[in-house]
Motif scaffolding. Structure first.
Motif, PDB file in Angstrom:
ATOM      1  N   ALA A 169       0.832  -1.204   0.000  1.00  0.00           N
ATOM      2  CA  ALA A 169       0.000   0.000   0.000  1.00  0.00           C
ATOM      3  C   ALA A 169       0.873   1.263   0.000  1.00  0.00           C
ATOM      4  CB  ALA A 169      -0.920   0.005   1.218  1.00  0.00           C
ATOM      5  N   ILE A 170       1.988   1.219   0.710  1.00  0.00           N
ATOM      6  CA  ILE A 170       2.872   2.387   0.799  1.00  0.00           C
ATOM      7  C   ILE A 170       3.531   2.680  -0.542  1.00  0.00           C
ATOM      8  CG2 ILE A 170       5.011   3.258   1.827  1.00  0.00           C
ATOM      9  CD1 ILE A 170       4.198   1.740   4.393  1.00  0.00           C
ATOM     10  N   VAL A 171       4.002   1.630  -1.220  1.00  0.00           N
ATOM     11  CA  VAL A 171       4.727   1.834  -2.484  1.00  0.00           C
ATOM     12  C   VAL A 171       3.817   1.684  -3.695  1.00  0.00           C
ATOM     13  CG1 VAL A 171       6.886   1.038  -1.450  1.00  0.00           C
ATOM     14  CG2 VAL A 171       5.427  -0.610  -2.652  1.00  0.00           C
ATOM     15  N   LYS A 172       2.511   1.483  -3.430  1.00  0.00           N
ATOM     16  CA  LYS A 172       1.524   1.304  -4.502  1.00  0.00           C
ATOM     17  C   LYS A 172       1.865   0.098  -5.377  1.00  0.00           C
ATOM     18  CE  LYS A 172       0.054   6.141  -4.613  1.00  0.00           C
ATOM     19  NZ  LYS A 172       0.710   6.476  -3.346  1.00  0.00           N
ATOM     20  N   GLY A 173       2.230  -1.003  -4.712  1.00  0.00           N
ATOM     21  CA  GLY A 173       2.536  -2.232  -5.425  1.00  0.00           C
ATOM     22  C   GLY A 173       1.279  -2.999  -5.789  1.00  0.00           C
ATOM     23  N   ASP A 174       1.327  -3.726  -6.882  1.00  0.00           N
ATOM     24  CA  ASP A 174       0.188  -4.516  -7.354  1.00  0.00           C
ATOM     25  C   ASP A 174       0.111  -5.817  -6.554  1.00  0.00           C
ATOM     26  OD1 ASP A 174      -1.081  -6.690  -9.094  1.00  0.00           O
ATOM     27  OD2 ASP A 174      -1.577  -4.881 -10.236  1.00  0.00           O
ATOM     28  N   ILE A 175      -0.974  -5.982  -5.778  1.00  0.00           N
ATOM     29  CA  ILE A 175      -1.128  -7.158  -4.918  1.00  0.00           C
ATOM     30  C   ILE A 175      -1.156  -8.448  -5.740  1.00  0.00           C
ATOM     31  CG2 ILE A 175      -2.724  -8.355  -3.372  1.00  0.00           C
ATOM     32  CD1 ILE A 175      -1.217  -6.233  -1.963  1.00  0.00           C
ATOM     33  N   LEU A 347      23.470   1.957  -2.884  1.00  0.00           N
ATOM     34  CA  LEU A 347      23.543   0.662  -3.560  1.00  0.00           C
ATOM     35  C   LEU A 347      22.404   0.550  -4.577  1.00  0.00           C
ATOM     36  CD1 LEU A 347      24.172  -1.594  -0.432  1.00  0.00           C
ATOM     37  CD2 LEU A 347      25.823  -1.141  -2.247  1.00  0.00           C
ATOM     38  N   PRO A 348      22.484  -0.433  -5.521  1.00  0.00           N
ATOM     39  CA  PRO A 348      21.340  -0.671  -6.412  1.00  0.00           C
ATOM     40  C   PRO A 348      20.056  -0.846  -5.602  1.00  0.00           C
ATOM     41  CG  PRO A 348      23.229  -1.980  -7.107  1.00  0.00           C
ATOM     42  CD  PRO A 348      23.609  -1.339  -5.805  1.00  0.00           C
ATOM     43  N   LEU A 349      18.951  -0.343  -6.123  1.00  0.00           N
ATOM     44  CA  LEU A 349      17.737  -0.233  -5.321  1.00  0.00           C
ATOM     45  C   LEU A 349      17.245  -1.586  -4.810  1.00  0.00           C
ATOM     46  CD1 LEU A 349      15.701   1.734  -4.191  1.00  0.00           C
ATOM     47  CD2 LEU A 349      14.342   1.462  -6.278  1.00  0.00           C
ATOM     48  N   ILE A 350      17.271  -2.611  -5.643  1.00  0.00           N
ATOM     49  CA  ILE A 350      16.739  -3.896  -5.186  1.00  0.00           C
ATOM     50  C   ILE A 350      17.630  -4.487  -4.094  1.00  0.00           C
ATOM     51  CG2 ILE A 350      17.915  -5.280  -6.974  1.00  0.00           C
ATOM     52  CD1 ILE A 350      15.281  -6.982  -7.025  1.00  0.00           C
ATOM     53  N   LEU A 351      18.940  -4.306  -4.202  1.00  0.00           N
ATOM     54  CA  LEU A 351      19.853  -4.782  -3.167  1.00  0.00           C
ATOM     55  C   LEU A 351      19.694  -3.957  -1.892  1.00  0.00           C
ATOM     56  CD1 LEU A 351      22.149  -6.613  -2.256  1.00  0.00           C
ATOM     57  CD2 LEU A 351      23.772  -5.004  -3.316  1.00  0.00           C
ATOM     58  N   LEU A 352      19.562  -2.657  -2.054  1.00  0.00           N
ATOM     59  CA  LEU A 352      19.369  -1.779  -0.907  1.00  0.00           C
ATOM     60  C   LEU A 352      18.068  -2.127  -0.174  1.00  0.00           C
ATOM     61  CD1 LEU A 352      20.502   0.707   0.594  1.00  0.00           C
ATOM     62  CD2 LEU A 352      19.104   2.132  -0.912  1.00  0.00           C
ATOM     63  N   ALA A 353      17.017  -2.402  -0.943  1.00  0.00           N
ATOM     64  CA  ALA A 353      15.742  -2.762  -0.337  1.00  0.00           C
ATOM     65  C   ALA A 353      15.883  -4.006   0.531  1.00  0.00           C
ATOM     66  CB  ALA A 353      14.703  -3.000  -1.430  1.00  0.00           C
ATOM     67  N   PHE A 354      16.585  -4.998   0.021  1.00  0.00           N
ATOM     68  CA  PHE A 354      16.781  -6.234   0.772  1.00  0.00           C
ATOM     69  C   PHE A 354      17.634  -6.001   2.016  1.00  0.00           C
ATOM     70  CE2 PHE A 354      19.521  -9.950   1.586  1.00  0.00           C
ATOM     71  CZ  PHE A 354      18.561 -10.894   1.909  1.00  0.00           C
ATOM     72  N   CYS A 375       9.650   0.012   3.165  1.00  0.00           N
ATOM     73  CA  CYS A 375       8.816   0.549   2.082  1.00  0.00           C
ATOM     74  C   CYS A 375       8.631   2.055   2.228  1.00  0.00           C
ATOM     75  CB  CYS A 375       7.457  -0.158   2.065  1.00  0.00           C
ATOM     76  SG  CYS A 375       7.513  -1.851   1.423  1.00  0.00           S
ATOM     77  N   GLY A 376       8.467   2.518   3.460  1.00  0.00           N
ATOM     78  CA  GLY A 376       8.340   3.954   3.676  1.00  0.00           C
ATOM     79  C   GLY A 376       9.601   4.711   3.307  1.00  0.00           C
ATOM     80  N   LEU A 377      10.764   4.145   3.642  1.00  0.00           N
ATOM     81  CA  LEU A 377      12.034   4.804   3.336  1.00  0.00           C
ATOM     82  C   LEU A 377      12.299   4.869   1.833  1.00  0.00           C
ATOM     83  CD1 LEU A 377      14.265   3.189   6.117  1.00  0.00           C
ATOM     84  CD2 LEU A 377      13.642   5.604   5.955  1.00  0.00           C
ATOM     85  N   LEU A 378      11.863   3.854   1.103  1.00  0.00           N
ATOM     86  CA  LEU A 378      12.192   3.764  -0.321  1.00  0.00           C
ATOM     87  C   LEU A 378      11.031   4.133  -1.245  1.00  0.00           C
ATOM     88  CD1 LEU A 378      14.280   0.438  -0.362  1.00  0.00           C
ATOM     89  CD2 LEU A 378      15.098   2.799  -0.121  1.00  0.00           C
ATOM     90  N   ALA A 379       9.909   4.566  -0.661  1.00  0.00           N
ATOM     91  CA  ALA A 379       8.724   4.842  -1.478  1.00  0.00           C
ATOM     92  C   ALA A 379       8.993   5.897  -2.544  1.00  0.00           C
ATOM     93  CB  ALA A 379       7.556   5.271  -0.583  1.00  0.00           C
TER      94      ALA A 379
END
Length: 455
Positions: A169-175, A347-354, A375-379
């Motif tokens: 919901a925070i990042v508007k991801g498709d469920i 770092l690359p976003l997907i690695l940073l997210a993890f 999710c809030g930090l990277l939204a």
């Protein structure tokens, strides 16, 4: 207080906690309460806020866990004493053969974990795990570890669980995409959970004395022996007692997913699908179905249910203390300091997210908090990066798998799993912490491969 100082206090608090529990044999409840006080003082938390923060941590954790553990223990005790767990285990062992039982349990756990919270599902399955382990002549960790591992994996990446839904919901991801990706990756992780657990169990681990007594008495108590003189409940009855609460929870989940907020049917389904109500229904049915089958009177039924509470008390208290420690780490700013430090690495976003999600999970214990915070930090970065809905879903799943790893002493789930499986803190770190971390890394690796493929 500086970021470096907060990070130092956070690392020191975890090290001290492990020393108190492992080296100096301080009871886990006392150790976590003591370290929570020390962290609060060391970080400069206002003295007037310390006690309220500790109470909030205990209450927030036990508000649901205490009720669920108590009801689940009562249900499990009635299934055990009636001979139902042994009957179910023996029947399925005959049908599948001893070598296929662990795989079948793990596969069933993955399916059951989709609509059910991790702690609820695991508590419901504990008596069944005990029954199968009794029939096979092995310790509970042999079958229980892979079951718990895949249930937690589904909990962190498959909707409708609260962390991944809130993060989406925070990042508007498709469920829809998140569900497809999460389930697709969890299927091979189920096999991996079985393999890694088998490797971790290549040597035996001594059971905690309290768990060893509980497991040794499982099916062998005077009540159980008396019940064996009468006909054991049918496999269908025991399966119904397990599946009915799961079906109720699934109904609530379906209503919350398909119906709009404020809809009266959604509210009704949400009520009957709450884990507490679902377990209350299961306990009530067990009192009627098992009690009638075994000829228990009201006093006998009450005595059996009450006998389930002393072993559950330790699980409840230690789990609550884990919530206190996690709350102090969050309220003191240690979790925020850690996430801000990692964000600055570019770092690359997907690695940073993890990595951020994994670090937050290790720092404060809650997978749900780790997902939602990351999710809030990277939204903003995800919204401004021009990513497709599929890529946003992959980033969200990567965050979910970050929250899977490094489950340790500040995680209430760590205590539920280790106490029911009879593991000491040291053995829990060698097994459960390692398993969750391996599954988290493997899940992220598969997510990253999909990321590269769609980039």
């Amino acid at each position: 207080m500086s970021t470096l100082a907060l990070l130092g206090i956070g690392a020191g608090s975890i090290a001290l906690l492990l020393l108190l529990i492992i080296r100096w044999q301080v009871h886990a409840f006392v150790a976590m309460m003591l370290v929570s006080f020390l962290v609060a003082f060391a970080t400069g938390m206002p003295i007037g806020d310390i006690i309220s923060t500790l109470i909030a941590g205990m209450g927030g954790t036990l508000g649901s866990v205490a009720i669920l553990v108590a009801l689940g223990s009562m249900l499990g005790r009635m299934i055990e004493v009636s001979g139902g767990a042994a009957s179910l285990a023996n029947r399925f062992t005959q049908l599948l053969g001893p070598t296929r039982v662990p795989m079948a349990l793990t596969a069933a756990a993955l399916v059951l974990a989709i609509p059910v919270f991790f702690d609820v599902g695991f508590i419901i399955l504990v008596p069944i795990v005990y029954g199968f382990c009794k029939a096979a002549g092995v310790n509970p960790i042999k079958f229980g570890l892979p079951v718990a591992g895949i249930m937690l994996a589904a909990h962190v990446v498959v909707p409708p669980h609260p962390g991944i839904v809130g993060g989406a919901a925070i990042v508007k991801g498709d469920i829809g995409w998140i569900t497809i990706i999460g389930l697709a990756i969890c299927i091979p992780l189920a096999a991996l959970s079985q393999v890694v657990s088998g490797w971790l169990n290549r040597k035996g681990y001594p059971m905690l004395p309290t768990t060893a007594e509980q497991f040794a008495a499982f099916g062998n108590s005077e009540d159980s022996k008396t019940s064996k003189a009468s006909a054991a409940p049918s496999v269908g009855t025991i399966m119904a007692l397990i599946l009915i609460p799961l079906a109720l929870i699934m109904a609530g989940t379906t209503g919350a997913t398909l119906l709009p907020k404020g809809d009266s049917l959604r509210n009704v389904l949400g009520f009957i699908g709450s884990p507490i109500f679902a377990l209350m229904v299961a306990v009530g049915l067990a009192m009627f179905l098992l009690g009638r089958n075994q000829g228990w009177n009201r006093e006998r039924t009450n005595a059996i249910m009450e006998s389930a509470l002393p072993p559950a008390a330790t699980v409840i208290l230690v789990t609550g203390a884990g919530g206190v420690f996690a709350k102090v780490l969050t309220a003191s700013g240690i979790g925020a300091a850690l996430s801000q430090s990692l964000t600055a690495t570019h770092l690359p976003l997907i690695l940073l997210a993890f990595i951020i999600s994994l670090a937050l999970r290790a720092a404060q214990g809650s997978a749900t908090v780790a997902i939602i915070t990351t999710c809030g930090l990277l939204a903003d970065a995800m919204a401004g990066g021009g990513y497709s809905p599929l890529q946003v879903a992959l980033l969200t799943v990567a965050i979910g798998f970050g929250s899977l790893g490094l489950s340790h002493v500040n995680d209430s789930g760590f205590w539920i799993v280790t106490r029911y499986l009879g593991l000491s803190v040291g053995d829990g770190l060698r097994t459960w912490t390692v398993l969750t971390t391996v599954l988290g890394l493997a899940g992220f690796a598969l997510t990253a491969l999909l990321w590269v493929a769609v980039a």
